[in-house]
Design a protein around this motif. Structure first.
Motif, PDB file in Angstrom:
ATOM      1  N   ALA A   1     -17.500 -15.855  35.506  1.00  0.00           N
ATOM      2  CA  ALA A   1     -18.447 -16.314  36.532  1.00  0.00           C
ATOM      3  C   ALA A   1     -18.416 -17.837  36.665  1.00  0.00           C
ATOM      4  N   LEU A   2     -18.297 -18.549  35.544  1.00  0.00           N
ATOM      5  CA  LEU A   2     -18.224 -20.010  35.591  1.00  0.00           C
ATOM      6  C   LEU A   2     -16.957 -20.476  36.295  1.00  0.00           C
ATOM      7  N   ILE A   3     -15.833 -19.824  36.026  1.00  0.00           N
ATOM      8  CA  ILE A   3     -14.571 -20.214  36.657  1.00  0.00           C
ATOM      9  C   ILE A   3     -14.617 -19.950  38.159  1.00  0.00           C
ATOM     10  N   ILE A   4     -15.133 -18.801  38.551  1.00  0.00           N
ATOM     11  CA  ILE A   4     -15.239 -18.500  39.982  1.00  0.00           C
ATOM     12  C   ILE A   4     -16.159 -19.511  40.653  1.00  0.00           C
ATOM     13  N   SER A   5     -17.251 -19.875  39.989  1.00  0.00           N
ATOM     14  CA  SER A   5     -18.167 -20.889  40.532  1.00  0.00           C
ATOM     15  C   SER A   5     -17.476 -22.244  40.647  1.00  0.00           C
ATOM     16  N   ALA A   6     -16.666 -22.596  39.646  1.00  0.00           N
ATOM     17  CA  ALA A   6     -15.953 -23.878  39.660  1.00  0.00           C
ATOM     18  C   ALA A   6     -14.954 -23.935  40.807  1.00  0.00           C
ATOM     19  N   ILE A   7     -14.261 -22.826  41.054  1.00  0.00           N
ATOM     20  CA  ILE A   7     -13.304 -22.775  42.164  1.00  0.00           C
ATOM     21  C   ILE A   7     -14.044 -22.969  43.486  1.00  0.00           C
ATOM     22  N   GLY A   8     -15.150 -22.284  43.643  1.00  0.00           N
ATOM     23  CA  GLY A   8     -15.950 -22.438  44.856  1.00  0.00           C
ATOM     24  C   GLY A   8     -16.459 -23.860  45.033  1.00  0.00           C
ATOM     25  N   LEU A   9     -16.894 -24.468  43.937  1.00  0.00           N
ATOM     26  CA  LEU A   9     -17.378 -25.845  44.003  1.00  0.00           C
ATOM     27  C   LEU A   9     -16.250 -26.798  44.385  1.00  0.00           C
ATOM     28  N   SER A  10     -15.064 -26.588  43.821  1.00  0.00           N
ATOM     29  CA  SER A  10     -13.919 -27.447  44.128  1.00  0.00           C
ATOM     30  C   SER A  10     -13.578 -27.376  45.617  1.00  0.00           C
ATOM     31  N   VAL A  11     -13.583 -26.180  46.178  1.00  0.00           N
ATOM     32  CA  VAL A  11     -13.303 -26.022  47.605  1.00  0.00           C
ATOM     33  C   VAL A  11     -14.419 -26.674  48.423  1.00  0.00           C
ATOM     34  N   THR A  12     -15.657 -26.464  48.016  1.00  0.00           N
ATOM     35  CA  THR A  12     -16.803 -27.037  48.728  1.00  0.00           C
ATOM     36  C   THR A  12     -16.749 -28.559  48.745  1.00  0.00           C
ATOM     37  N   MET A  13     -16.329 -29.187  47.658  1.00  0.00           N
ATOM     38  CA  MET A  13     -16.289 -30.647  47.577  1.00  0.00           C
ATOM     39  C   MET A  13     -15.345 -31.249  48.607  1.00  0.00           C
ATOM     40  N   LYS A  14     -14.366 -30.489  49.060  1.00  0.00           N
ATOM     41  CA  LYS A  14     -13.437 -30.991  50.076  1.00  0.00           C
ATOM     42  C   LYS A  14     -14.135 -31.193  51.423  1.00  0.00           C
ATOM     43  N   THR A  15     -15.316 -30.572  51.597  1.00  0.00           N
ATOM     44  CA  THR A  15     -16.060 -30.694  52.849  1.00  0.00           C
ATOM     45  C   THR A  15     -17.092 -31.822  52.800  1.00  0.00           C
ATOM     46  N   ARG A  16     -17.122 -32.564  51.705  1.00  0.00           N
ATOM     47  CA  ARG A  16     -18.056 -33.684  51.512  1.00  0.00           C
ATOM     48  C   ARG A  16     -19.520 -33.262  51.705  1.00  0.00           C
ATOM     49  N   PRO A  17     -19.952 -32.300  50.897  1.00  0.00           N
ATOM     50  CA  PRO A  17     -21.328 -31.817  51.043  1.00  0.00           C
ATOM     51  C   PRO A  17     -22.342 -32.855  50.561  1.00  0.00           C
ATOM     52  N   GLU A  18     -23.589 -32.614  50.912  1.00  0.00           N
ATOM     53  CA  GLU A  18     -24.661 -33.473  50.419  1.00  0.00           C
ATOM     54  C   GLU A  18     -24.732 -33.325  48.900  1.00  0.00           C
ATOM     55  N   ARG A  19     -24.702 -34.453  48.221  1.00  0.00           N
ATOM     56  CA  ARG A  19     -24.600 -34.455  46.760  1.00  0.00           C
ATOM     57  C   ARG A  19     -25.736 -33.676  46.095  1.00  0.00           C
ATOM     58  N   SER A  20     -26.955 -33.839  46.585  1.00  0.00           N
ATOM     59  CA  SER A  20     -28.084 -33.153  45.948  1.00  0.00           C
ATOM     60  C   SER A  20     -27.918 -31.637  46.019  1.00  0.00           C
ATOM     61  N   LEU A  21     -27.300 -31.128  47.086  1.00  0.00           N
ATOM     62  CA  LEU A  21     -27.098 -29.688  47.218  1.00  0.00           C
ATOM     63  C   LEU A  21     -26.157 -29.154  46.141  1.00  0.00           C
ATOM     64  N   VAL A  22     -25.053 -29.857  45.928  1.00  0.00           N
ATOM     65  CA  VAL A  22     -24.110 -29.368  44.915  1.00  0.00           C
ATOM     66  C   VAL A  22     -24.648 -29.580  43.496  1.00  0.00           C
ATOM     67  N   GLU A  23     -25.368 -30.652  43.281  1.00  0.00           N
ATOM     68  CA  GLU A  23     -25.952 -30.864  41.956  1.00  0.00           C
ATOM     69  C   GLU A  23     -26.993 -29.799  41.643  1.00  0.00           C
ATOM     70  N   ASN A  24     -27.811 -29.412  42.639  1.00  0.00           N
ATOM     71  CA  ASN A  24     -28.769 -28.330  42.434  1.00  0.00           C
ATOM     72  C   ASN A  24     -28.052 -27.009  42.179  1.00  0.00           C
ATOM     73  N   ALA A  25     -26.959 -26.782  42.892  1.00  0.00           N
ATOM     74  CA  ALA A  25     -26.183 -25.560  42.683  1.00  0.00           C
ATOM     75  C   ALA A  25     -25.619 -25.509  41.274  1.00  0.00           C
ATOM     76  N   VAL A  26     -25.127 -26.642  40.777  1.00  0.00           N
ATOM     77  CA  VAL A  26     -24.590 -26.690  39.405  1.00  0.00           C
ATOM     78  C   VAL A  26     -25.688 -26.361  38.400  1.00  0.00           C
ATOM     79  N   GLU A  27     -26.891 -26.863  38.613  1.00  0.00           N
ATOM     80  CA  GLU A  27     -27.988 -26.527  37.697  1.00  0.00           C
ATOM     81  C   GLU A  27     -28.214 -25.025  37.667  1.00  0.00           C
ATOM     82  N   GLU A  28     -28.135 -24.372  38.813  1.00  0.00           N
ATOM     83  CA  GLU A  28     -28.296 -22.918  38.862  1.00  0.00           C
ATOM     84  C   GLU A  28     -27.128 -22.222  38.171  1.00  0.00           C
ATOM     85  N   ILE A  29     -25.929 -22.704  38.400  1.00  0.00           N
ATOM     86  CA  ILE A  29     -24.741 -22.111  37.756  1.00  0.00           C
ATOM     87  C   ILE A  29     -24.891 -22.175  36.237  1.00  0.00           C
TER      88      ILE A  29
END
Length: 193
Positions: A160-188
């Motif tokens: 589950a962590l690896i699948i989440s990391a892959i999704g996060l890596s792809v998401t970062m290419k879209t330059r998301p709002e930092r607080s959104l990804v940081e909150n997502a990491v806390e949930e992960i």
């Protein structure tokens, strides 16, 4: 008798890696590659074969460096939870001095080439498996030391962590709002609770 190479193969691979990382495999032309590598077409073909073989060499080199870097960061963390936080934060910030917009070259390959090329599909599966094994061992260590609950399923959480990391890596290419990804990491990271 063969002539000795007139260029540093490792430097040429590093330069090619940067081109493939910035443009992707398909958009990288032989001219782009030879220009950045500082070599002529015949030298590229003599040393590496063709574009696909060069990319295979680049990807193998990248995967080896990436796995060693990740393992070192995880092993040097004070705890399992801190190790996972550092790993995910590295994806957000661009670990190892890389640009997070570029993403992970193996994940990029997973998206661009693996769906229609069996060699790259297998390569990226192997990379994921090695990362999953590293996470699995790390989680098992946390259970043994009492940091993590003995009710955790290390294999399932690692996947589950690896699948989440892959999704996060792809998401970062879209330059998301930092607080959104940081909150997502806390949930992960609650997967470790």
């Amino acid at each position: 008798m063969a002539r000795p190479r007139e260029f540093d193969e490792q430097q040429a691979l590093a330069a090619a890696m940067q081109v493939f990382w910035e443009k992707g495999y398909e958009a990288s032309s032989i001219s782009d590659l030879t220009s950045r590598m500082g070599i002529q077409r015949p030298s590229l073909y003599a040393a590496f074969g063709g574009k696909k073989e060069l990319f295979e060499a680049v990807l193998g080199s990248y995967a080896q460096m990436s796995l060693a870097f990740i393992e070192k960061r995880i092993r040097s963390a004070a705890s399992v939870k801190e190790a996972m936080r550092v790993y995910f934060q590295g994806i957000i910030e661009g670990a190892g001095g890389s640009n997070p917009d570029l993403g992970c070259l193996c994940v990029n390959t997973m998206v661009e080439l693996a769906p229609h090329d069996v060699i790259f599909a297998q390569f990226t599966r192997d990379y994921q498996l090695k990362l999953t094994e590293l996470f699995h061992g790390t989680i098992e260590g946390g259970i043994r030391t009492g940091e993590l609950s003995s009710t955790l399923n290390p294999a399932a959480v690692a996947r589950a962590l690896i699948i989440s990391a892959i999704g996060l890596s792809v998401t970062m290419k879209t330059r998301p709002e930092r607080s959104l990804v940081e909150n997502a990491v806390e949930e992960i990271l609650t997967l470790l609770e």
